[in-house]
Structures are given as structure tokens and as C-alpha cells.
Design an enzyme around this catalytic site. Structure first.
Site, PDB file in Angstrom:
ATOM      1  N   SER A 136       0.865  -1.183   0.000  1.00  0.00           N
ATOM      2  CA  SER A 136       0.000   0.000   0.000  1.00  0.00           C
ATOM      3  C   SER A 136       0.901   1.232   0.000  1.00  0.00           C
ATOM      4  CB  SER A 136      -0.839   0.003   1.284  1.00  0.00           C
ATOM      5  OG  SER A 136      -1.546   1.211   1.426  1.00  0.00           O
ATOM      6  N   TYR A 149      -3.059  -0.620  10.749  1.00  0.00           N
ATOM      7  CA  TYR A 149      -2.983  -1.028   9.334  1.00  0.00           C
ATOM      8  C   TYR A 149      -1.623  -0.645   8.752  1.00  0.00           C
ATOM      9  CZ  TYR A 149      -4.071  -1.176   4.311  1.00  0.00           C
ATOM     10  OH  TYR A 149      -4.061  -1.438   2.956  1.00  0.00           O
TER      11      TYR A 149
HETATM   12  N1  LIG Z   1      -8.632  -0.325  -1.862  1.00  0.00           N
HETATM   13  C1  LIG Z   1      -7.676   0.447  -1.378  1.00  0.00           C
HETATM   14  O1  LIG Z   1      -7.862   1.675  -1.214  1.00  0.00           O
HETATM   15  C2  LIG Z   1      -6.325  -0.149  -1.075  1.00  0.00           C
HETATM   16  C3  LIG Z   1      -5.226   0.736  -1.009  1.00  0.00           C
HETATM   17  C4  LIG Z   1      -3.967   0.214  -0.733  1.00  0.00           C
HETATM   18  C5  LIG Z   1      -3.805  -1.155  -0.533  1.00  0.00           C
HETATM   19  N2  LIG Z   1      -4.896  -1.990  -0.593  1.00  0.00           N
HETATM   20  C6  LIG Z   1      -4.668  -3.422  -0.366  1.00  0.00           C
HETATM   21  O2  LIG Z   1      -5.122  -4.112  -1.511  1.00  0.00           O
HETATM   22  C7  LIG Z   1      -5.448  -5.457  -1.155  1.00  0.00           C
HETATM   23  C8  LIG Z   1      -6.763  -5.837  -1.801  1.00  0.00           C
HETATM   24  O3  LIG Z   1      -7.770  -4.994  -1.298  1.00  0.00           O
HETATM   25  P1  LIG Z   1      -8.980  -4.469  -2.205  1.00  0.00           P
HETATM   26  O4  LIG Z   1      -8.849  -3.012  -2.332  1.00  0.00           O
HETATM   27  O5  LIG Z   1      -9.128  -5.280  -3.414  1.00  0.00           O
HETATM   28  O6  LIG Z   1     -10.197  -4.718  -1.179  1.00  0.00           O
HETATM   29  P2  LIG Z   1     -11.379  -5.802  -1.187  1.00  0.00           P
HETATM   30  O7  LIG Z   1     -12.231  -5.594  -2.372  1.00  0.00           O
HETATM   31  O8  LIG Z   1     -12.001  -5.695   0.167  1.00  0.00           O
HETATM   32  O9  LIG Z   1     -10.628  -7.193  -1.341  1.00  0.00           O
HETATM   33  C9  LIG Z   1      -9.922  -7.772  -0.266  1.00  0.00           C
HETATM   34  C10 LIG Z   1      -9.817  -9.245  -0.512  1.00  0.00           C
HETATM   35  O10 LIG Z   1      -9.072  -9.833   0.558  1.00  0.00           O
HETATM   36  C11 LIG Z   1      -9.804 -10.954   1.001  1.00  0.00           C
HETATM   37  N3  LIG Z   1      -9.480 -11.383   2.358  1.00  0.00           N
HETATM   38  C12 LIG Z   1      -9.579 -10.692   3.520  1.00  0.00           C
HETATM   39  N4  LIG Z   1      -9.199 -11.470   4.539  1.00  0.00           N
HETATM   40  C13 LIG Z   1      -8.858 -12.666   4.016  1.00  0.00           C
HETATM   41  C14 LIG Z   1      -8.384 -13.892   4.547  1.00  0.00           C
HETATM   42  N5  LIG Z   1      -8.210 -14.074   5.860  1.00  0.00           N
HETATM   43  N6  LIG Z   1      -8.114 -14.924   3.686  1.00  0.00           N
HETATM   44  C15 LIG Z   1      -8.305 -14.776   2.359  1.00  0.00           C
HETATM   45  N7  LIG Z   1      -8.771 -13.655   1.810  1.00  0.00           N
HETATM   46  C16 LIG Z   1      -9.037 -12.618   2.620  1.00  0.00           C
HETATM   47  C17 LIG Z   1     -11.257 -10.561   0.840  1.00  0.00           C
HETATM   48  O11 LIG Z   1     -12.055 -11.733   0.898  1.00  0.00           O
HETATM   49  P3  LIG Z   1     -13.573 -11.773   1.466  1.00  0.00           P
HETATM   50  O12 LIG Z   1     -14.417 -11.389   0.278  1.00  0.00           O
HETATM   51  O13 LIG Z   1     -13.744 -13.175   1.894  1.00  0.00           O
HETATM   52  O14 LIG Z   1     -13.631 -10.783   2.592  1.00  0.00           O
HETATM   53  C18 LIG Z   1     -11.188  -9.934  -0.539  1.00  0.00           C
HETATM   54  O15 LIG Z   1     -11.155 -10.915  -1.540  1.00  0.00           O
HETATM   55  C19 LIG Z   1      -5.428  -5.506   0.369  1.00  0.00           C
HETATM   56  O16 LIG Z   1      -4.225  -6.123   0.794  1.00  0.00           O
HETATM   57  C20 LIG Z   1      -5.445  -4.041   0.772  1.00  0.00           C
HETATM   58  O17 LIG Z   1      -4.818  -3.837   2.006  1.00  0.00           O
HETATM   59  C21 LIG Z   1      -6.141  -1.506  -0.867  1.00  0.00           C
END
Ligand SMILES: NC(=O)c1ccc[n+]([C@@H]2O[C@H](COP(=O)([O-])OP(=O)(O)OC[C@H]3O[C@@H](n4cnc5c(N)ncnc54)[C@H](OP(=O)(O)O)[C@@H]3O)[C@@H](O)[C@H]2O)c1
Length: 275
Positions: A136, A149
Site C-alpha cells: 500500500s 494497518y
Molecule cells: N482499496 C484500497 O484503497 C487499497 C489501497 C492500498 C492497498 N490496498 C490493499 O489491496 C489489497 C486488496 O484490497 P482491495 O482493495 O481489493 O479490497 P477488497 O475488495 O475488500 O478485497 C480484499 C480481498 O481480501 C480478502 N481477504 C480478507 N481477509 C482474508 C483472509 N483471511 N483470507 C483470504 N482472503 C481474505 C477478501 O475476501 P472476502 O471477500 O472473503 O472478505 C477480498 O477478496 C489488500 O491487501 C489491501 O490492504 C487496498
């Protein structure tokens, strides 16, 4: 030429899902893993024959071992591991419990370590592999109310930066994908804790922080960067993955830390003292 295979964690939504579809469209075999295999989570993948879904919870070691073994049985080899699963705990640190903090680390850090460890024998045996990680902008910068976080993502950045040395001689490359805000389920899944003594500050700051998601890019923007990282044959560690991340890293490089920190604070603390 044999098709390449990518193994993705957290593919049920957001960046993981967009990446699975993007690689599927590019002709890769995709092992899209997720915690729940409900119709709602899986139906969008049905039209992509090269995407196969596997069950995986990154906090459950048995499920990691089973997923790795099932994926290898199906595709014989894995070329790229994409550690992407994660979520955010947010709110005043004083309001967080030990259990909430440990859960945050179990997913964002220890989960990545366990999936990576389970994959290393395979990558070493075939003398090649690419490990991609969604860290991130908050893995190199910090934001108010995101101390826990941020600490998981800083730890992940440091872990992966150190790990790259010992894997180099096995031809295993480590790369971090660093988005700033992205429009995904992430923002809806933020686990927000509160403490009345911080409410005045926390509610305003979180309100201003969430406003930043309105114009955030889609997960597809990050998926393209993941594809670049998987295919550019470069041994480059860091890939800022959205325009906002690139600007923030540039300003952090340019400005003294105190000025940069004040700039971050004023961005989300605006109107804090207005009635
Ligand atoms: N969106 C942002 O603004 C942002 C910015 C910087 C970094 N990130 C990082 O990007 C990554 C993906 O996030 P995203 O934005 O795509 O959000 P998202 O749509 O909420 O996707 C997160 C994914 O992680 C899964 N997950 C959570 N806990 C888990 C576990 N214990 N085992 C397996 N899967 C798990 C969720 O599964 P479920 O559907 O089962 O919950 C979902 O598939 C994360 O690491 C996040 O920290 C996001």
C-alpha cells in the site's frame, strides 16, 4: 508455448478479482483463491475458462497447504504468486483491542508469510518464481487513524525487501505493488473502532479520508500494474500502482518528513475545528 500460471489470494473482489480477470483475458491460467465459494463471489468468473477457483483463507495454515497442493495438481506449476488478501482496521489506536490488532496482523502479515513459505519449495525446485504483494502507499507512508494497518503494511514492505536477498540465487524475484486509494470493497470492509474521547477528531478525519475514495481509480488500474510486474523481466522491488501513490511517494522523497507529515494531516484534518 506453455501457459503461465498465477496464484492470487483475495480474488473474491477488488484488486484480486480484477487481476484474475485481466490475467485470464491475457491467456494465463489463473488460480483465483477466496475464503467463501458462494455463487455471488464466483459467478463473474464463469465465462473465463482459464480461471479456476480454489478455497483459501490466508489465516488458516491447513487451507493454505490444501490450496497450494490442489493448484499444483491442476496446473503442474505456478509462475507467479500474488499475495493480495488484506483488510484495514482503523480508528484511534487506544480503542483497539489486542485481539483486533492480532487479527489484522494474522491477515496482512502472517498470512502473507505463511502463503509465501508454502510456495517457496516449488519455486526453488523449478529455479524460478515471482512473488508479488499488494502492500500500500500506507506501507511507506502513514495516515491518521491507520496506525495498526500502516504497521502491518510497513512490516510487509520490510519483510519483502529483506526476503528478496536470500531468494535471488534461486531466481525468485520479489515485487511490491503499492496502490493509494482504490474503489473496491476495501472501504466498505474497514473495521472501524471508536472511543468517545477521540470521537470529535476521529469522525471528522475518517469522513475526510473516505471522501478521498470518491475519485479513486478502479481495481483494473492496479491489475495492469500487476501484469507489468509479472511480465517485465525486471528485478525491481517497488511498483507504485496508482497516480495518487506516485505523487505521494514523490512528495515524500522531496519534502522533509515534518513538512510531509503536516501536509498529510492538514489534508484529512480540514474543517476539524469548525462547528
Ligand atoms: N482499496 C484500497 O484503497 C487499497 C489501497 C492500498 C492497498 N490496498 C490493499 O489491496 C489489497 C486488496 O484490497 P482491495 O482493495 O481489493 O479490497 P477488497 O475488495 O475488500 O478485497 C480484499 C480481498 O481480501 C480478502 N481477504 C480478507 N481477509 C482474508 C483472509 N483471511 N483470507 C483470504 N482472503 C481474505 C477478501 O475476501 P472476502 O471477500 O472473503 O472478505 C477480498 O477478496 C489488500 O491487501 C489491501 O490492504 C487496498
Amino acid at each position: 508455448m506453455t501457459k503461465k500460471t498465477i496464484f492470487i489470494t483475495g480474488a473474491s473482489s477488488g484488486i484480486g478479482k480484477a487481476t484474475a480477470i485481466y490475467f485470464g483475458q491475457k491467456g494465463w491460467n489463473v488460480a483465483a483463491t477466496m475464503r467463501e465459494l458462494t455463487k455471488e463471489q464466483t459467478s463473474d468468473f464463469e465465462k473465463y475458462p482459464s480461471i479456476t477457483i480454489f478455497k483459501l483463507d490466508v489465516t488458516d495454515k491447513e487451507s493454505i497447504e490444501k490450496a497450494v497442493s490442489d493448484i499444483l495438481q491442476k496446473f503442474s506449476q505456478i509462475d507467479v504468486l500474488f499475495n493480495n488478501a488484506g483488510y484495514s482496521l482503523a480508528g484511534a489506536f487506544e480503542a483497539t483491542t489486542d485481539e483486533q490488532i492480532r487479527k489484522q496482523f494474522e491477515t496482512n502479515l502472517f498470512g502473507v508469510m505463511n502463503v509465501t513459505r508454502a510456495m517457496l519449495p516449488h519455486f526453488r525446485n523449478k529455479k524460478s518464481g515471482i512473488i508479488l504483494n499488494t502492500t500500500s502507499s500506507g506501507g511507506l507512508l502513514t495516515f491518521p487513524l491507520y496506525s495498526v494497518y500502516n504497521s502491518t503494511k510497513w512490516a510487509l514492505e520490510g519483510f519483502m525487501e529483506a526476503l528478496q536477498y536470500e531468494l535471488k540465487s534461486f531466481n525468485i524475484v520479489v515485487k511490491n505493488i503499492e496502490p493509494a486509494t482504490v474503489k473496491s470493497e476495501f472501504v466498505n470492509n474497514i473495521s472501524f473502532v471508536s472511543n468517545p474521547d477521540y470521537d470529535h477528531y476521529a469522525q471528522k478525519v475518517q469522513h475526510n479520508t473516505l471522501a478521498g475514495y470518491k475519485n479513486a481509480p478502479t481495481p483494473g488500474v492496479v491489475a495492469k500494474i500487476v501484469y507489468t510486474a509479472a511480465t517485465d523481466n525486471r528485478s525491481k522491488l517497488r511498483y507504485p500502482a496508482t497516480p495518487q501513490a506516485r505523487v505521494a511517494f514523490f512528495l515524500r522523497w522531496l519534502l522533509p518528513l515534518k513538512i510531509f507529515n503536516n501536509m498529510v494531516a492538514s489534508g484529512v484534518e480540514k474543517e476539524l475545528h469548525n462547528k
